[in-house]
Design a protein around this motif. Structure first.
Motif, PDB file in Angstrom:
ATOM      1  N   ASP A 145       0.833  -1.208   0.000  1.00  0.00           N
ATOM      2  CA  ASP A 145       0.000   0.000   0.000  1.00  0.00           C
ATOM      3  C   ASP A 145       0.865   1.256   0.000  1.00  0.00           C
ATOM      4  N   MET A 175      -7.180   4.821 -12.048  1.00  0.00           N
ATOM      5  CA  MET A 175      -7.660   4.431 -10.724  1.00  0.00           C
ATOM      6  C   MET A 175      -8.698   3.313 -10.814  1.00  0.00           C
ATOM      7  N   SER A 176      -9.488   3.313 -11.861  1.00  0.00           N
ATOM      8  CA  SER A 176     -10.508   2.276 -12.022  1.00  0.00           C
ATOM      9  C   SER A 176      -9.879   0.897 -12.159  1.00  0.00           C
ATOM     10  N   GLN A 190      -7.491  -0.212 -10.577  1.00  0.00           N
ATOM     11  CA  GLN A 190      -6.945  -0.661  -9.297  1.00  0.00           C
ATOM     12  C   GLN A 190      -8.025  -0.993  -8.270  1.00  0.00           C
ATOM     13  N   THR A 191      -9.293  -0.882  -8.650  1.00  0.00           N
ATOM     14  CA  THR A 191     -10.360  -1.062  -7.672  1.00  0.00           C
ATOM     15  C   THR A 191     -11.621  -1.568  -8.352  1.00  0.00           C
ATOM     16  N   GLU A 192     -12.530  -2.109  -7.550  1.00  0.00           N
ATOM     17  CA  GLU A 192     -13.819  -2.537  -8.081  1.00  0.00           C
ATOM     18  C   GLU A 192     -14.849  -1.416  -8.003  1.00  0.00           C
ATOM     19  N   THR A 193     -14.484  -0.297  -7.418  1.00  0.00           N
ATOM     20  CA  THR A 193     -15.394   0.847  -7.322  1.00  0.00           C
ATOM     21  C   THR A 193     -15.716   1.382  -8.714  1.00  0.00           C
ATOM     22  N   THR A 236      -8.957  10.427  -4.650  1.00  0.00           N
ATOM     23  CA  THR A 236      -8.140   9.603  -3.740  1.00  0.00           C
ATOM     24  C   THR A 236      -8.818   9.458  -2.386  1.00  0.00           C
ATOM     25  N   PHE A 287     -11.599   6.960  -2.586  1.00  0.00           N
ATOM     26  CA  PHE A 287     -11.086   5.592  -2.625  1.00  0.00           C
ATOM     27  C   PHE A 287     -10.654   5.109  -1.238  1.00  0.00           C
ATOM     28  N   LYS A 288      -9.918   5.964  -0.543  1.00  0.00           N
ATOM     29  CA  LYS A 288      -9.262   5.531   0.688  1.00  0.00           C
ATOM     30  C   LYS A 288     -10.183   5.502   1.894  1.00  0.00           C
ATOM     31  N   ASN A 313     -15.310   4.186   1.472  1.00  0.00           N
ATOM     32  CA  ASN A 313     -15.880   2.844   1.364  1.00  0.00           C
ATOM     33  C   ASN A 313     -17.075   2.868   0.415  1.00  0.00           C
ATOM     34  N   ASN A 369     -19.003   2.397  -3.456  1.00  0.00           N
ATOM     35  CA  ASN A 369     -18.969   1.542  -4.640  1.00  0.00           C
ATOM     36  C   ASN A 369     -19.282   2.333  -5.910  1.00  0.00           C
TER      37      ASN A 369
END
Length: 343
Positions: free
Chosen positions: A195, A228-229, A231-234, A264, A267-268, A271, A273
């Motif tokens: 991280d 950024m997309s 790197q995440t499921e959001t 950012t 994301f951090k 929480n 979606n």
């Protein structure tokens, strides 16, 4: 009378004039005022000299053979290397149209011949003083940006490294008595290190102006969203409304950084979606909105003034003279909106 206030290092002035008497007169006058003076009897020779010797200011005659002062100034202003050198025109031409043309090609002042020595000195010093102030402002902005990055790196990396130290200490204590717990702490260290590395890369990426150099604000934001997309499921939605128009480079940079920090944060900490980003081009203002459907927080909490990137966003908004609002409530997500006057 010495009007040169920058006594630590003499400022250099290039005089471009095809009349020897004018060169001698101006050279003596400015040298006595403690400036370092260079002379050029033609525009072509002056441009050749400037290739390896950048002056702090140029005194430029208009009526010269082969290449007049207007053409010289246009060539200077078309080069990134020389476009910021202040040019003061000197000429016996005193018609309004002549002066208008001089300013339209990039001149900062106009002195009519025959000139008075004191007038030349005052006008030269005024322009050099403005240049010094501009340089000071740029240096201050650089310092502010360094401080902002230092705060951001501290906020994002300090927690990771503190956690690494704590878990390594626990693993060291348990390695001989509780191997299973020691392995757990070592795995936690690995995750914290990953991280922290990701945050360090993100901070380094934020320092690069390449995103804006290779496209406009909306395309730069779109690239950040895609990065950024991955790197995440959001889910992230980015929309542009209205016809895009160019902005000052500093404004574009600040808007981009605010959007980055808001994204950012979502994301951090949110929480969430779903994150919606809107860039709205209106005739009198540009609006940036970053909204998530996350856990939200109390807007009166200390996090608005200490950490989480909010302080940096407010500083950037203030620097642009923009209005920034942060709306949030527990369980109802967060919306950050910036209103920017583009012109």
């Amino acid at each position: 009378m010495n009007t040169n206030l920058n006594v630590n290092k003499p400022e250099t002035i290039l005089i471009i004039d095809d009349t020897p008497d004018n060169l001698n007169l101006l050279s003596g006058m400015l040298s006595n005022a403690q400036y370092k003076v260079h002379l050029a009897p033609s525009g072509k020779l002056a441009l050749k000299f400037i290739e390896s010797n950048l002056p702090d200011l140029i005194l430029l005659d208009i009526m010269m053979p082969q290449m007049d002062g207007y053409a010289v100034c246009e060539q200077l202003k078309n080069s990134k290397k020389t476009q910021d050198i202040p040019v003061i025109f000197m000429s016996a031409l005193d018609e309004i149209l002549d002066k208008v043309k001089a300013f339209s090609v990039g001149g900062v002042d106009y002195i009519t011949k025959p000139f008075e020595a004191q007038e030349v000195l005052v006008r030269v010093e005024n322009q050099l003083h403005l240049k010094r102030l501009s340089k000071q402002l740029i240096n201050q902005n650089i310092l502010q940006e360094r401080n902002r990055m230092a705060r951001e790196i501290h906020d994002t990396l300090a927690q990771a490294f503190t956690g690494i130290i704590i878990h390594l200490g626990a693993a060291e204590r348990m390695i001989t008595t509780d191997a299973e717990q020691a392995v757990f702490h070592i795995k936690t260290v690995r995750e914290l290190a990953k991280d922290g590395l990701a945050e360090a890369r993100r901070s380094v990426e934020a320092l690069r102006p390449k995103l804006l150099e290779e496209g406009d604000l909306s395309s730069a934001l779109n690239r950040i969203v895609k990065q950024m997309s991955s790197q995440t499921e959001t889910q992230i939605r980015f929309e542009v409304f209205g016809a895009a128009y160019p902005l000052a480079s500093e404004v574009e940079n600040n808007v981009l950084r605010i959007a980055q920090e808001a994204l950012t944060n979502a994301f951090k900490y949110a929480n969430a979606n779903l994150i919606n980003i809107e860039l709205i081009y209106e005739a009198t203002q540009l609006i940036l909105k970053v909204k998530d459907n996350g856990q939200g927080f109390d807007p009166q909490s200390l996090c608005l003034s200490n950490g989480f990137g909010f302080l940096g966003m407010r500083e950037r908004a203030n620097r642009m003279g923009a209005k920034l609002t942060i709306e949030s409530a527990i369980g109802q997500g967060t919306e950050i909106t910036v209103w920017i006057q583009p012109f």
